[in-house]
Design a protein around this motif. Sequence first.
Motif, short mmCIF file in Angstrom:
data_model
loop_
_atom_site.label_atom_id
_atom_site.label_comp_id
_atom_site.label_asym_id
_atom_site.label_seq_id
_atom_site.Cartn_x
_atom_site.Cartn_y
_atom_site.Cartn_z
N ARG A 306 0.86 -1.20 0.00
CA ARG A 306 0.00 0.00 0.00
C ARG A 306 0.89 1.24 0.00
O ARG A 306 1.64 1.48 0.95
CB ARG A 306 -0.89 0.02 1.24
N LEU A 307 0.81 2.00 -1.08
CA LEU A 307 1.60 3.24 -1.16
C LEU A 307 0.65 4.40 -0.86
O LEU A 307 -0.27 4.68 -1.63
CB LEU A 307 2.20 3.37 -2.56
N LEU A 308 0.87 5.05 0.27
CA LEU A 308 0.01 6.16 0.70
C LEU A 308 0.75 7.46 0.41
O LEU A 308 1.80 7.72 1.01
CB LEU A 308 -0.31 6.03 2.20
N VAL A 309 0.21 8.26 -0.48
CA VAL A 309 0.93 9.43 -0.99
C VAL A 309 0.13 10.69 -0.70
O VAL A 309 -1.10 10.72 -0.90
CB VAL A 309 1.15 9.31 -2.51
N HIS A 310 0.84 11.73 -0.26
CA HIS A 310 0.16 13.01 -0.03
C HIS A 310 -0.42 13.49 -1.36
O HIS A 310 0.23 13.39 -2.41
CB HIS A 310 1.13 14.05 0.54
N GLU A 311 -1.64 14.03 -1.30
CA GLU A 311 -2.36 14.36 -2.54
C GLU A 311 -1.59 15.36 -3.41
O GLU A 311 -1.71 15.32 -4.64
CB GLU A 311 -3.77 14.90 -2.21
N SER A 312 -0.76 16.21 -2.80
CA SER A 312 -0.05 17.23 -3.59
C SER A 312 1.03 16.62 -4.49
O SER A 312 1.48 17.25 -5.44
CB SER A 312 0.58 18.28 -2.67
N VAL A 313 1.49 15.40 -4.15
CA VAL A 313 2.53 14.77 -4.98
C VAL A 313 2.05 13.45 -5.58
O VAL A 313 2.85 12.67 -6.12
CB VAL A 313 3.85 14.55 -4.19
N ALA A 314 0.75 13.20 -5.48
CA ALA A 314 0.22 11.90 -5.89
C ALA A 314 0.47 11.65 -7.38
O ALA A 314 0.89 10.55 -7.78
CB ALA A 314 -1.26 11.80 -5.57
N GLU A 315 0.22 12.69 -8.20
CA GLU A 315 0.38 12.46 -9.63
C GLU A 315 1.85 12.20 -9.99
O GLU A 315 2.16 11.29 -10.76
CB GLU A 315 -0.15 13.68 -10.38
N GLU A 316 2.73 13.01 -9.39
CA GLU A 316 4.17 12.81 -9.66
C GLU A 316 4.61 11.41 -9.24
O GLU A 316 5.38 10.75 -9.95
CB GLU A 316 5.00 13.82 -8.86
N MET A 317 4.15 10.97 -8.07
CA MET A 317 4.56 9.63 -7.61
C MET A 317 3.96 8.54 -8.49
O MET A 317 4.63 7.55 -8.82
CB MET A 317 4.11 9.40 -6.16
N ALA A 318 2.71 8.72 -8.89
CA ALA A 318 2.06 7.71 -9.73
C ALA A 318 2.83 7.55 -11.05
O ALA A 318 3.08 6.42 -11.49
CB ALA A 318 0.61 8.10 -9.99
N LEU A 319 3.22 8.68 -11.64
CA LEU A 319 3.99 8.60 -12.89
C LEU A 319 5.30 7.86 -12.68
O LEU A 319 5.73 7.03 -13.49
CB LEU A 319 4.29 10.01 -13.42
N ARG A 320 5.96 8.21 -11.58
CA ARG A 320 7.23 7.53 -11.28
C ARG A 320 7.03 6.02 -11.08
O ARG A 320 7.85 5.21 -11.51
CB ARG A 320 7.87 8.12 -10.01
#
Length: 501
Positions: A306-320
Amino acid sequence: MTQFTRDEWKAQAARLRLRDLLWIDGKAVPAADGRRFATVNPANGQVLAEVARGAAADVDRAVASARRAFEDGRWSRKAPADRKEVLLRLAALIRQNVPELALLDSLDMGKLVTDAATIDAPGSAHFFQWHAEAIDKLYDEIAPTGAGNLAMIRRVPLGVIGAVVPWNFPLDMATWKLAPALATGNSVVLKPAEQSPLSALRLAELASEAGLPDGVLNVVTGYGEEAGEALGRHPDVDAIAFTGSTPVGKLFQTYAGQSNMKQVWLETGGKSPNLVFPDADLDAAADKAAFGIFFNQGEVCSANSRLLVHESVAEEMALRMVTRAAAYQPGDPLDPASRMGPLVTRDHADAVMGFIAAGRQSARLLCGGERITLDGSDAYVQPTVFIGAAPDARIVREEIFGPVLSIQTFATEAEAVALANDTPYGLAASVWTRDLDRALRVSDRLHAGTVSVNTVDALSAMTPFGGMKQSGHGRDLSIHSFDKYTALKTVWVSYGSAAAS
Ligand code: NAD
């Protein structure tokens, strides 16, 4: 270690002599009823060997042998320094046989042979060495009773340990139990998983070569419902050390309750959260998050599923994560260029595909999701990433034990902690932030046996490993692992100092 090419690994595999009999009382023996079961190479679906199918009568023989060895003191009453010497020789023999041991695990359950040769097999040698070196440095205690009394608090071996282990790290899971159990003077009956019995049989032979007396280590290969249950219910087993799934862990508690109330130590499943805060180094977090879920095909109890990501960086992390996942395409486990192997069995790949089908209904698929056929086997599954599943979705709640990541987002630290802890499991967790206060504050609040900060799956021989909640209890590794295999015994001597004075 020498790096081999795929063809060299294949040539070595063709030359392997597979041990296929039980190991009882220092000898390779068939099952009492002569039955066998097939162990299959998931990389190509072919039968590797027909291995002795141990059952209750064989467990009886093995426990009797272990008990005899324990009671006559051939190992249990040896000086710790002498036990150390034998286990150090075993560590050395494991190092001499790394390619063979690595191949056995790779062929049996599909892990990358390169990982097995650089992580699992050297790890096994290291863990035996570490526990061996520790054992003659532990002192007993004297209680502060006052004159006329001498109360010694001794740490004594329990007796006969039943070790029941899974298939995801066959050699290492066996080692995590055997090293502290043997170092403290116990006898052991080891039941490897039916999917991966081969390395345990070779390990027992190496232990014998190292000088471990007959009967101190016995290996009964076979099915969980047969050999495993017989060990769990055996009236002359003092403790079970189990690593495996949570439902089977609960069965062992029942077996103990219905038999001799043996101690039951459980290392069970996980659904480990990996929390990424906006100030984290996102590239490093993504690299490790991918390793945390795709290493060993995701067949890792502490997998960061489960990768829990702060919403402000969610898109950047998802792309990565999509980019990182692409690098983990499955391939031949004997090819050093492969990044993942097949899952352990076709049945397990079916189960993982079932989770992926459920994920498609409850979340957005970012990448992967397909099953692949290679070399005649369809046990390969692509690295798969979902985003946006609800907290009650199956892919968020249940242990998949495959290369499937679920990304969820959070707005506040409190929400991140609540999401992370919203699981029946509590094995591991990771936190990514450059803010030391936040790292420590969040670590304090996570329900997990190990919290890794700015890394994943921190693990060493020096630190205890184990779970909270339904991830189990008791700890493998470190000095604390000795607690599972020893009892405190008080010997109180009253010596009449008053009369003498
Ligand atoms: P499993 O529970 O199916 O099997 C583990 C062992 O228990 C095997 O040896 C098996 O033969 C035996 N067993 C199965 N059914 C039994 C029964 N009815 N009675 C007695 N014994 C029985 O687990 P698995 O599929 O081999 O391994 C995967 C599981 O192991 C995952 O849940 C994973 O999280 C867990 N695991 C946990 C850790 C940890 O340290 N917490 C480490 C590795 C794996």
